[in-house]
Enzyme design. Structure first.
Site, PDB file in Angstrom:
ATOM      1  CD  GLU A 147      28.235 -34.786 -20.886  1.00 39.60           C
ATOM      2  OE1 GLU A 147      27.363 -35.371 -21.547  1.00 39.60           O
ATOM      3  OE2 GLU A 147      28.423 -35.010 -19.670  1.00 39.60           O
TER       4      GLU A 147
ATOM      5  CE1 TYR B 143      32.107 -37.239 -19.661  1.00 37.78           C
ATOM      6  CE2 TYR B 143      31.993 -36.544 -21.964  1.00 37.78           C
ATOM      7  CZ  TYR B 143      31.404 -37.125 -20.856  1.00 37.78           C
ATOM      8  OH  TYR B 143      30.117 -37.599 -20.934  1.00 37.78           O
TER       9      TYR B 143
ATOM     10  CG  HIS C 155      28.595 -34.661 -13.333  1.00 38.77           C
ATOM     11  ND1 HIS C 155      29.539 -35.618 -13.024  1.00 38.77           N
ATOM     12  CD2 HIS C 155      27.905 -35.160 -14.400  1.00 38.77           C
ATOM     13  CE1 HIS C 155      29.431 -36.638 -13.867  1.00 38.77           C
ATOM     14  NE2 HIS C 155      28.441 -36.377 -14.715  1.00 38.77           N
TER      15      HIS C 155
END
Length: 529
Positions: free
Chosen positions: A306, A382, A520
């Protein structure tokens, strides 16, 4: 090393209340949210209580020791005498007046009117002349408890500013101080209530000794200090946070659960992976750099998900890479700009690199980079989120998961595979704080969990963290919306899966929950070669 890629990672930090000097020196007395220093006198002491009218109240009948003068003014004694002379005045008082009077006397004010009347009468009885010594000593102990707990120099309002996920200006996370204040108040109220209850039961009975009382007070204060200074505030991941925990589960603590380092000279590779939730945003933080992370973890390869970069941004970003990490490979979304994106940054030159799965229908969002090394393939991915309303659930489980599985199995024909990244699935109930409340949430639907098992685990790939920590609750994602990171209410969405043939070579599969900068945190794998 001048060319440093600033990632702005933050180590979690907590401000601990400043130390208090008690004794013959100074004592800080808390009034409302302010604190000041007052000389502790050897003969008598009066302190302010933060009541509803912010008035200073002298507490009658309390003494520092047997040789101290009685605390309280003539006005206070006259007021008490009047109440003793005419009990009907108490009956005529309103609930608000009763509570106000009891607050001034330092007595708990909970209950209905009749209970408040009884409490006030009992307090009056305890202050009759023949009980003077007992009540004085008891209230003195209660006052001492309040003073010792409340008279601690507290941070200013600026120091107590609440933070969201991280503090950009100072580079350190500010932690709410309300927990500390609540703990102090609870201990103080508990101690006062305990002493008042003792008075009601024993009447004129003398307190056995001041030494025993002091010992009890010290124990209460020690317990409070242990709670206040508990590492759970600065390291919330060490607290088991789960709606339905099993009796043998425990919280993941990297300080105690990681194995010792491999012997020097052991051939291995250290890979880290991190969903950065926008690399350009992360670059704005200057409190922690990739150089510091590399020095701390000494990783060989860093995988990012990301990144949200466009193709035009890549060359400029590559110029800022850390010295020594000369090989980087970036995949950007071309169907939706500033979306998704993956990258591999390595100080080991790979034998080959490929982007995507080879199927054009799945390769426009920049979700996969595959690097071939001497003894294994590394796939950084991802995985698509099923989205709000699960609008992409069908695409996710029927197309993407199957395509990824086939891509992995094809590579595995020649070498073992290491699959890493944000796989957007909490596979088991142990991997999510609130399993019952998220059964139809993207990332925890039964369809996604079954697909995760069927297309990856059942095909011979090993979840390295779960294999190493079968009964451990460790999260890698905490949503910003409800401040889940502060209370460790998270999900485990990031993984290292490896081919069964090299599973025994995994020395450590770990989580770094102290690294901020994204919703995260990074995770790592040490693989012996």
């Amino acid at each position: 090393m001048n060319n440093v890629l600033q990632f702005g990672l933050q180590s979690s930090a907590i401000y601990v209340a400043k130390s208090l000097r008690v004794g013959s020196s100074f004592v800080g007395v808390g009034v409302g949210t302010r604190s000041f220093n007052k000389r502790l006198m050897s003969n008598a002491t009066a302190f302010s209580i933060n009541n509803s009218k912010r008035k200073e109240l002298k507490i009658p009948g309390a003494a520092i020791d047997q040789n101290c003068h009685q605390m309280g003014s003539d006005t206070d004694r006259d007021e008490m005498g009047t109440l003793q002379d005419d009990r009907k005045e108490i009956e005529a008082m309103t609930v608000q007046e009763l509570r106000s009077t009891l607050r001034k006397l330092g007595v708990p004010v909970k209950g209905r009117k009749q209970e408040l009347i009884s409490t006030l009468r009992l307090h009056m009885d305890s202050n009759l002349p023949d009980q003077k010594e007992t009540s004085s000593s008891t209230r003195s102990d209660s006052v001492t408890i309040k003073r010792k707990i409340s008279n601690r120099e507290e941070p200013t309002e600026d120091e107590c500013t609440n933070s969201e996920a991280y503090d950009i200006e100072h580079g350190e996370k500010r932690v709410k101080q309300s927990t500390e204040k609540n703990l102090k108040a609870k201990v103080s109220a508990k101690a006062i209530a305990k002493e008042q209850k003792s008075l009601m039961r024993t009447g004129k009975q003398q307190i056995q000794s001041k030494e025993e009382t002091s010992s009890t007070i010290s124990s209460e204060l020690l317990k409070t200090e242990e709670i206040i200074s508990s590492p759970s505030q600065s390291e919330p991941w060490t607290v088991l946070a789960h709606k339905k925990p099993q009796k043998d589960w425990k919280a993941y603590n990297p300080k105690t659960m990681r194995p010792p380092p491999l012997p020097e000279g052991t051939k291995c590779v250290k890979v880290m992976t991190w969903n950065v939730n926008g690399l350009r945003g992360l670059l704005k933080f200057e409190s922690f750099s990739a150089l510091q992370l590399a020095q701390r973890e000494n990783f060989d390869i860093l995988c990012l998900q990301e990144t949200k970069l466009q193709v035009k941004d890549v060359e400029e970003i590559k110029k800022t890479l850390i010295d020594g990490y000369d090989h980087s490979f970036w995949s950007c979304s071309v169907s939706k700009l500033g979306y998704s994106g993956t990258a591999i940054i390595s100080r080991i030159k790979p034998l080959s690199v490929r982007y995507g799965t080879g199927l054009s229908g799945h390769d426009t969002e920049g979700r996969i980079v595959t690097a071939e090394f001497d003894s294994f393939y590394l796939i950084n991915t991802y995985v698509p989120n099923s989205g709000d309303g699960l609008k992409r659930l069908s695409y996710r489980i029927e197309e993407w998961d199957r395509t990824l599985s086939n891509h992995i199995k094809e590579l595995e024909k020649s070498k073992p595979v290491v699959l890493t990244g944000d796989l957007n699935c909490a596979h088991e109930e142990i991997d999510i704080f609130n399993p019952a409340g998220n059964k139809r949430s993207a990332g925890f639907t039964i369809e996604e969990r079954q697909s995760f098992g069927a297309n990856l685990l059942d095909k011979g790939f090993v979840d390295t963290f779960r294999k190493q920590h079968p009964g451990v609750v460790g999260y890698t994602y905490w949503g910003y919306r409800h401040g889940g990171r502060k209370t460790n209410k998270g999900w485990r969405l990031d993984y290292f899966l490896v081919s069964q043939s090299i599973a025994a070579n995994v020395h450590d599969s770990y989580i770094l929950p102290d690294i901020n900068g994204s919703d995260h945190c990074p995770i790592g794998l040490i693989l012996k070669l």
